[in-house]
Enzyme design. Structure first.
Site, PDB file in Angstrom:
ATOM      1  N   THR A   7       0.856  -1.189   0.000  1.00 47.02           N
ATOM      2  CA  THR A   7       0.000   0.000   0.000  1.00 47.02           C
ATOM      3  C   THR A   7       0.895   1.243   0.000  1.00 47.02           C
ATOM      4  O   THR A   7       2.073   1.163   0.358  1.00 47.02           O
ATOM      5  CB  THR A   7      -0.976  -0.001   1.186  1.00 47.02           C
ATOM      6  N   THR A  21       1.656   4.433   1.580  1.00 45.48           N
ATOM      7  CA  THR A  21       2.526   4.922   2.665  1.00 45.48           C
ATOM      8  C   THR A  21       3.409   3.799   3.201  1.00 45.48           C
ATOM      9  O   THR A  21       4.588   4.012   3.493  1.00 45.48           O
ATOM     10  CB  THR A  21       1.688   5.542   3.800  1.00 45.48           C
ATOM     11  N   CYS A  22       2.844   2.618   3.299  1.00 46.51           N
ATOM     12  CA  CYS A  22       3.596   1.473   3.820  1.00 46.51           C
ATOM     13  C   CYS A  22       4.805   1.150   2.948  1.00 46.51           C
ATOM     14  O   CYS A  22       5.892   0.874   3.451  1.00 46.51           O
ATOM     15  CB  CYS A  22       2.679   0.253   3.916  1.00 46.51           C
ATOM     16  N   SER A  23       4.621   1.220   1.634  1.00 43.78           N
ATOM     17  CA  SER A  23       5.694   0.883   0.697  1.00 43.78           C
ATOM     18  C   SER A  23       6.653   2.025   0.430  1.00 43.78           C
ATOM     19  O   SER A  23       7.834   1.800   0.172  1.00 43.78           O
ATOM     20  CB  SER A  23       5.099   0.425  -0.642  1.00 43.78           C
TER      21      SER A  23
END
Length: 160
Positions: A46, A48-50
């Site tokens: 996703t 922000t996560c990546s």
């Protein structure tokens, strides 16, 4: 109820992708006898996560370990195949252990779930980070919905 500082991590099982395929990882065994910086993301791959969360911990892995962290782990309510592929694509090998919480058991046990159904995600783990020493929560940082501040590697480094 949300887990608090000073409480023991509940007994659950993660799954980790290995060269032999998915393998169960007991939380009791994983957190025993060491200091672990663990962070949770709403989902692998996703935005922000990546772009920020996982890369921050990969980049700061050596600095965290220099401050007494024995192991760094990322968890998400995704299966071990997805977590393994995400870790590989991000260059996490040897820096961040990817722990799949496929059924959300860990997120539920620590009281840190979120409802992502309006985005088609169902129940997921909230964005948070914690320092766990020998199975006990030493520090807990839970993000407000939509934020990315207190669960970052940079914030954790400042607090250690």
């Amino acid at each position: 109820m949300t887990i608090s500082k000073g409480e023991r991590i509940p007994s659950t099982t993660f799954t980790k992708m290995t060269e032999n395929g998915p393998e169960p990882v007991s939380s009791d065994d994983y957190f025993s006898g060491k200091t672990v910086a663990i962070f949770s993301v709403p989902g692998a791959f996703t935005p922000t996560c990546s772009a920020k969360h996982l890369p921050g911990f990969i980049d700061k892995a050596d600095a965290l370990k220099a401050k007494g962290v024995d192991e760094i782990a990322c968890t998400a309510v995704n299966d071990a195949f997805v977590m393994g592929a995400w870790g590989k694509s991000a260059g996490a090998d040897g820096k961040v252990t990817m722990l799949a919480d496929g059924n959300g058991e860990f997120a539920k046990a620590v009281g840190l779930t979120m409802d992502g159904s309006k985005f088609g995600l169902g129940t997921r783990g909230q964005r948070f980070s914690m320092i766990v020493t020998d199975g006990v929560v030493e520090d807990l940082n839970v993000e407000e919905p939509g934020d990315f501040k207190v669960s970052s590697a940079e914030y954790m480094l400042e607090k250690l």
